[in-house]
Scaffold this active site. Structure first.
Site, PDB file in Angstrom:
ATOM      1  N   THR A   1       0.841  -1.192   0.000  1.00 12.85           N
ATOM      2  CA  THR A   1       0.000   0.000   0.000  1.00 12.85           C
ATOM      3  C   THR A   1       0.879   1.245   0.000  1.00 12.85           C
ATOM      4  OG1 THR A   1      -1.921   1.026   1.061  1.00 12.85           O
ATOM      5  CG2 THR A   1      -0.276   0.038   2.529  1.00 12.85           C
TER       6      THR A   1
ATOM      7  N   LYS B   1       3.732   1.346  -3.941  1.00 10.04           N
ATOM      8  CA  LYS B   1       3.228   0.574  -5.077  1.00 10.04           C
ATOM      9  C   LYS B   1       4.109   0.684  -6.324  1.00 10.04           C
ATOM     10  CE  LYS B   1      -1.560   0.575  -3.514  1.00 10.04           C
ATOM     11  NZ  LYS B   1      -2.965   0.885  -3.837  1.00 10.04           N
TER      12      LYS B   1
ATOM     13  N   ASP C   1      -5.867  -3.720  -7.766  1.00  9.17           N
ATOM     14  CA  ASP C   1      -6.619  -2.514  -7.428  1.00  9.17           C
ATOM     15  C   ASP C   1      -7.640  -2.154  -8.503  1.00  9.17           C
ATOM     16  OD1 ASP C   1      -5.593  -1.928  -4.925  1.00  9.17           O
ATOM     17  OD2 ASP C   1      -3.965  -0.693  -5.699  1.00  9.17           O
TER      18      ASP C   1
ATOM     19  N   GLY D   1      -1.331   9.353  -8.411  1.00 13.65           N
ATOM     20  CA  GLY D   1      -0.434   8.331  -7.878  1.00 13.65           C
ATOM     21  C   GLY D   1      -0.840   6.939  -8.319  1.00 13.65           C
TER      22      GLY D   1
ATOM     23  N   TYR E   1     -10.880   4.422   3.003  1.00 12.38           N
ATOM     24  CA  TYR E   1     -11.913   3.711   3.766  1.00 12.38           C
ATOM     25  C   TYR E   1     -11.783   3.908   5.269  1.00 12.38           C
ATOM     26  CZ  TYR E   1      -8.161   0.294   4.408  1.00 12.38           C
ATOM     27  OH  TYR E   1      -6.961  -0.301   4.719  1.00 12.38           O
TER      28      TYR E   1
END
Length: 275
Positions: A67, A71, A107, A135, A217
């Site tokens: 994460t 990445k 993803d 990003g 989230y």
């Protein structure tokens, strides 16, 4: 659930990583399937990333999720990458197999599955959409929205150099025209995440019919989603993407394909409420 000396080991690398729900998510599936395995969070600074990955390989880990902010570094150290990783230039799943590092990107598929579940698979087909950020998550969003048939993808970003590398129409962060006429606005930056600065974006030009989504989230109700609902927009939180991108990773780590269920969402929401 206890583990043995034969347990399959995996985890998630990030900086920071304390906010991650991935250990709770994978732990839920490990328990549900009675798998002898463990999934651990590792806070790893940028300069230590490659060395830590090398050590995990030697320690017998099957792989790691990756994460923010690693990445693109994960892409760089991968010896083979799948098509989604090639298209996005980012890796969120490292697998250690046959002495090699395999990089994948789940993803994009996870975001497409989340949006499709919430809005319908043809929700953005033939329509204009806007992405905040440039990003790794933005790269995945471009791929996801392209596969869903979006007509035009607008990137709204402060880092023009990174945005130009994604090959989409660019808008400056404060350009109100960026949001005019779009059917979907999605935030792919970490702004608004627990412990990060707030997302500074003006929604005045956004059509009231537009859907607003956030890949963040934690918190589940970001300031962006709260502001969007106050204006009458339909919203999609980041939990769906998290769950759907995790399913193929879990299968790669532990050999069992899990299901994304309401019970899993309830478990993760409970974890968010209790910190």
């Amino acid at each position: 659930m206890s583990i043995s000396g034969r347990a399959k080991l995996a985890g998630v690398i990030g900086w920071p990583v304390a906010h991650s729900l991935s250990p709770r998510l994978h732990g839920f599936w490990l328990a549900a399937h009675g798998i002898d395995g463990a999934y651990v969070p590792l806070a790893v600074a940028r300069q230590d990333f490659a060395r830590v990955v090398a050590a995990l390989r030697k320690a017998g880990f099957t792989g790691m999720n990756v994460t923010v902010p690693h990445k693109q570094a994960a892409f760089a150290i991968s010896e083979t990458v799948d098509d989604a990783a090639k298209a996005s230039g980012a890796v969120n799943l490292l697998l250690f197999r046959d002495g090699r590092i395999e990089g994948r990107n789940t993803d994009a598929a996870g975001l497409a599955a989340s949006l499709g579940e919430a809005l319908g698979k043809t929700a953005v087909a033939g329509k204009d959409v806007a992405i905040l950020g440039a990003g790794g998550a933005a790269r995945a969003a471009v791929l996801a929205l392209t596969t869903m048939g979006a007509r035009n993808i607008r990137l709204v970003a402060r880092n023009r150099q990174r945005a130009e590398a994604l090959g989409q129409k660019l808008f400056d962060w404060n350009d109100a025209k960026a949001l005019e006429g779009v059917a979907l606005l999605i935030n792919t930056t970490s702004a608004g995440m627990e412990g990060q600065s707030a997302l500074d974006v003006n929604l005045d030009a956004l059509p009231v019919t537009a859907v607003v989504s956030d890949v963040v989230y934690n918190p589940l109700d970001t300031a962006l989603l709260i502001a969007a609902r106050a204006r009458g927009h339909r919203t999609v939180d980041g939990l769906g993407m998290l769950m759907h991108q995790a399913a193929p990773a879990f299968e790669a780590f532990y050999g069992t394909r899990p299901q994304v269920t309401p019970a899993l969402r309830a478990e993760l929401k409970k974890a968010l409420r209790h910190g």
